[in-house]
Scaffold this active site. Structure first.
Site, PDB file in Angstrom:
ATOM      1  N   CYS A   2       0.852  -1.180   0.000  1.00 61.95           N
ATOM      2  CA  CYS A   2       0.000   0.000   0.000  1.00 61.95           C
ATOM      3  C   CYS A   2       0.889   1.230   0.000  1.00 61.95           C
ATOM      4  O   CYS A   2       2.109   1.135   0.124  1.00 61.95           O
ATOM      5  CB  CYS A   2      -0.913   0.019   1.229  1.00 61.95           C
ATOM      6  SG  CYS A   2      -2.087  -1.349   1.304  1.00 61.95           S
ATOM      7  N   LEU A  50      -3.957  -1.404  -1.755  1.00 56.23           N
ATOM      8  CA  LEU A  50      -3.973  -2.641  -2.519  1.00 56.23           C
ATOM      9  C   LEU A  50      -4.655  -3.657  -1.616  1.00 56.23           C
ATOM     10  O   LEU A  50      -4.110  -4.045  -0.581  1.00 56.23           O
ATOM     11  CB  LEU A  50      -2.561  -3.098  -2.878  1.00 56.23           C
ATOM     12  CG  LEU A  50      -2.467  -4.425  -3.641  1.00 56.23           C
ATOM     13  CD1 LEU A  50      -3.114  -4.309  -5.011  1.00 56.23           C
ATOM     14  CD2 LEU A  50      -1.021  -4.872  -3.781  1.00 56.23           C
ATOM     15  N   ALA A  51      -5.850  -4.085  -1.972  1.00 57.79           N
ATOM     16  CA  ALA A  51      -6.661  -4.939  -1.095  1.00 57.79           C
ATOM     17  C   ALA A  51      -6.141  -6.364  -1.135  1.00 57.79           C
ATOM     18  O   ALA A  51      -6.381  -7.096  -2.089  1.00 57.79           O
ATOM     19  CB  ALA A  51      -8.120  -4.891  -1.523  1.00 57.79           C
ATOM     20  N   VAL A  53      -5.978  -8.297   2.190  1.00 53.83           N
ATOM     21  CA  VAL A  53      -6.799  -8.965   3.202  1.00 53.83           C
ATOM     22  C   VAL A  53      -7.968  -8.049   3.571  1.00 53.83           C
ATOM     23  O   VAL A  53      -7.857  -6.831   3.493  1.00 53.83           O
ATOM     24  CB  VAL A  53      -5.988  -9.313   4.479  1.00 53.83           C
ATOM     25  CG1 VAL A  53      -4.924 -10.344   4.167  1.00 53.83           C
ATOM     26  CG2 VAL A  53      -5.355  -8.072   5.096  1.00 53.83           C
ATOM     27  N   ASN A  75       1.693   0.105   6.137  1.00 54.30           N
ATOM     28  CA  ASN A  75       1.914  -0.673   4.923  1.00 54.30           C
ATOM     29  C   ASN A  75       2.665  -1.930   5.347  1.00 54.30           C
ATOM     30  O   ASN A  75       3.736  -1.831   5.936  1.00 54.30           O
ATOM     31  CB  ASN A  75       2.743   0.152   3.931  1.00 54.30           C
ATOM     32  CG  ASN A  75       3.271  -0.665   2.753  1.00 54.30           C
ATOM     33  OD1 ASN A  75       4.326  -0.369   2.227  1.00 54.30           O
ATOM     34  ND2 ASN A  75       2.544  -1.676   2.342  1.00 54.30           N
ATOM     35  N   GLY A  76       2.094  -3.096   5.079  1.00 55.17           N
ATOM     36  CA  GLY A  76       2.809  -4.304   5.469  1.00 55.17           C
ATOM     37  C   GLY A  76       1.879  -5.468   5.729  1.00 55.17           C
ATOM     38  O   GLY A  76       0.676  -5.414   5.444  1.00 55.17           O
ATOM     39  N   ASP A  97      -4.980  -7.403   9.410  1.00 52.82           N
ATOM     40  CA  ASP A  97      -3.869  -7.813  10.266  1.00 52.82           C
ATOM     41  C   ASP A  97      -3.282  -6.648  11.046  1.00 52.82           C
ATOM     42  O   ASP A  97      -2.804  -6.810  12.165  1.00 52.82           O
ATOM     43  CB  ASP A  97      -2.774  -8.495   9.426  1.00 52.82           C
ATOM     44  CG  ASP A  97      -2.360  -7.679   8.217  1.00 52.82           C
ATOM     45  OD1 ASP A  97      -3.194  -7.465   7.326  1.00 52.82           O
ATOM     46  OD2 ASP A  97      -1.199  -7.249   8.161  1.00 52.82           O
ATOM     47  N   THR A 337      24.435  -0.256 -10.079  1.00 46.81           N
ATOM     48  CA  THR A 337      24.130  -1.681  -9.986  1.00 46.81           C
ATOM     49  C   THR A 337      22.641  -1.921  -9.763  1.00 46.81           C
ATOM     50  O   THR A 337      22.046  -2.834 -10.347  1.00 46.81           O
ATOM     51  CB  THR A 337      24.942  -2.329  -8.853  1.00 46.81           C
ATOM     52  OG1 THR A 337      26.330  -2.059  -9.068  1.00 46.81           O
ATOM     53  CG2 THR A 337      24.734  -3.829  -8.820  1.00 46.81           C
ATOM     54  N   ARG A 340      20.710  -1.235 -13.038  1.00 49.27           N
ATOM     55  CA  ARG A 340      20.955  -2.295 -14.020  1.00 49.27           C
ATOM     56  C   ARG A 340      20.145  -3.559 -13.679  1.00 49.27           C
ATOM     57  O   ARG A 340      19.560  -4.197 -14.546  1.00 49.27           O
ATOM     58  CB  ARG A 340      22.442  -2.624 -14.072  1.00 49.27           C
ATOM     59  CG  ARG A 340      22.813  -3.579 -15.203  1.00 49.27           C
ATOM     60  CD  ARG A 340      24.309  -3.737 -15.347  1.00 49.27           C
ATOM     61  NE  ARG A 340      24.875  -4.600 -14.327  1.00 49.27           N
ATOM     62  CZ  ARG A 340      25.835  -4.253 -13.474  1.00 49.27           C
ATOM     63  NH1 ARG A 340      26.330  -3.031 -13.503  1.00 49.27           N
ATOM     64  NH2 ARG A 340      26.299  -5.117 -12.593  1.00 49.27           N
ATOM     65  N   SER A 363       9.563 -13.952  -3.709  1.00 51.28           N
ATOM     66  CA  SER A 363      10.869 -13.905  -4.379  1.00 51.28           C
ATOM     67  C   SER A 363      11.968 -14.306  -3.393  1.00 51.28           C
ATOM     68  O   SER A 363      11.728 -14.460  -2.200  1.00 51.28           O
ATOM     69  CB  SER A 363      11.144 -12.507  -4.949  1.00 51.28           C
ATOM     70  OG  SER A 363      11.661 -11.653  -3.965  1.00 51.28           O
TER      71      SER A 363
END
Length: 516
Positions: A2, A50-51, A53, A75-76, A97, A337, A340, A363
């Site tokens: 979010c 950003l929904a 939960v 946010n988290g 949460d 870096t 890139r 990830s």
């Protein structure tokens, strides 16, 4: 993922200032709210959602009937919020949460609150009853947070720097914007005029220390001692748990897959956990590269081995170069870096958003820093020096790899989850004797590879695949991404030199003509 934004003590019109909050709209494409604070006409919150939960009651700032004086923008993801609710008997008003932050704060104050949160987070908590403002950020800075504060007490906070740089304030023409340090919280006094004064900034957790919330989690009991088999068993337990707890979402889960050790272990473990949780959809994995790139070939092997629904994204040098300006704008850094390595991740995130319904993306970020995966660790003068370097890299993750991973995915409204940076997993790994963690037999991350040797999670050739930088792995064998960028920069420099030379010649001719 979010976008959070807040002002305290603004002396400019809030309806004008709030336009800055729209600079981070990409972080939350599902909804937006802008809300003034009752009793403080110059304080406000902005939130892009950003929904992931509780789609019904998940808007922010979060306020509940029990604590009408508390305002929370965060946010988290707090993975242990249900466990905390059960253990302490908290009565929830929502399924969000982050509501646990309000209950923990009311119960034990801010220091206990941040120490008990198992997850990734950046938050702004306002307590109008006690006239306090609190800022907090997770141990590794997986979730971003920036702040600017003037001498007269104007405070502005945002998920990205771009939401702060255009703000106006009478006392200074240029606001100094800085990242809020990971693993810290700050206490500020709220004054009657809406401005603030910093009281203290506290480092509440070191990455090597077992977090306080470990006393309350559901992880099966670890075996004591540092015998190799014991250590390997504990690593498997903690890594499985790190992936499992991150299944918490109402949106579809996908996984980035480069075909390297780290992303392959995450993808294989994730698919296994999704099956155990009886999730009905297939796991989508995503790989990106130029034609005949090593990563595409390796990722294909892993996807075939684990049985994921695999997507391959091809890009060429022109597409990579065309994306550079957007990538740099998203990153908010010119670090060579980082830029890139970010192009591929930016382009694959763009593909995921446009072509699939996967929103929560796993990830392998953080593994190289934690498990000493970089090639130069072979040259460490001692295990102790290697340990020091590993911890330094983890402390600076928020400036480089974590920054890259967050901004490139957030630019397209995706939420990234990184099991290797799980508090319990990383603190255990860092507690191991230094000599266990160093490269062995000329192979980096030897302990991690050895741990999963007999698991058949991923193909053996992938398990023991040598380290390859992300920006090298996505590249074509015929022409490296590094070389393509180098040639582009040199061409741009030459073109600029020619343009400046022509301008100087024209100015000289005009000067001669005027003198005549």
């Amino acid at each position: 993922m979010c976008g959070i934004w807040a002002l305290f003590g603004s002396d400019d019109c809030l309806s004008v200032q709030c336009l800055s909050a729209m600079k981070i709209a990409h972080r939350g494409p599902d909804a937006f709210r802008f809300e003034n604070v009752s009793g403080y006409t110059n304080c406000c919150f902005g939130f892009h959602r950003l929904a992931v939960v509780d789609p019904l009651f998940g808007m922010q700032p979060i306020r509940v009937r029990k604590y009408p004086y508390l305002w929370l923008c965060y946010n988290g993801e707090i993975y242990n919020h249900r466990k905390m609710q059960q253990d302490f008997g908290f009565e929830y008003q929502t399924n969000v949460d982050g509501e646990i932050i309000l209950h923990l704060y009311d119960k034990g104050g801010i220091e206990q609150t941040v120490s008990m949160l198992d997850g990734v987070f950046a938050f702004i908590l306002l307590d109008t009853a006690n006239k306090k403002v609190f800022l907090g950020r997770d141990t590794y800075g997986v979730r971003p947070l920036f702040k600017t504060m003037t001498e007269d007490g104007f405070l502005a906070v945002c998920s990205e720097a771009k939401g702060l740089v255009t703000l106006k304030h009478s006392s200074t023409p240029f606001l100094k914007v800085e990242p809020f340090l990971p693993g810290h919280y700050e206490v500020l006094d709220l004054k009657p005029n809406g401005k603030v004064a910093s009281v203290e900034i506290v480092k509440y957790h070191h990455c090597r220390d077992e977090p306080l919330h470990a006393l309350y989690d559901n992880v099966e009991k670890l075996f004591p001692g540092f015998e190799l088999e014991t250590v390997k068993n504990n690593i498997r337990i903690l890594f499985n748990n790190a992936v499992k707890k991150r299944l918490m979402t109402d949106r579809r889960i996908g996984c980035l897959l480069s075909g390297g050790l780290d992303s392959s272990l995450v993808a294989a473990t994730l698919l296994k956990q999704l099956k155990e949780a009886q999730v009905q959809y297939p796991l989508q994995t995503f790989a990106i590269g130029m034609e005949d790139s090593p990563d595409l070939l390796a990722a294909r092997k892993v996807a075939n081995h684990i049985g994921s629904e695999h997507h391959e994204v091809l890009f060429n040098s022109e597409e990579g170069i065309q994306a550079l300006d957007e990538v740099i704008f998203s990153l908010e850094t010119y670090d060579i870096t980082t830029v890139r390595a970010s192009v591929g991740m930016y382009l694959i995130s763009k593909y995921i958003r446009k072509n699939t319904d996967s929103v929560v993306i796993f990830s392998g970020e953080g593994s190289d820093e934690l498990t000493q995966g970089y090639i130069y660790f072979h040259k460490a003068p001692s295990p102790e020096k290697a340990e020091e370097e590993s911890e330094r890299l983890l402390r600076e993750l928020y400036l480089f790899d974590v920054l890259r991973a967050d901004r490139t995915t957030a630019a397209h409204g995706l939420e990234l989850r990184v099991p290797f940076l799980d508090h319990r997993f990383s603190s255990y790994y860092l507690s191991l004797p230094p000599e266990l963690r160093i490269p062995k037999n000329g192979i980096e991350k030897h302990l991690l590879r050895e741990t999963f040797e007999d698991s058949n999670l991923i193909p053996k050739e992938i398990l023991w695949r040598p380290k390859e930088a992300f920006s090298d792995g996505i590249t074509s064998v015929k022409n490296s991404w590094f070389k393509i960028l180098q040639e582009y920069v040199e061409h741009q420099t030459l073109a600029r030199y020619i343009l400046e030379y022509r301008q100087q010649m024209m100015q000289s001719k005009w000067k001669e003509s005027s003198e005549r």
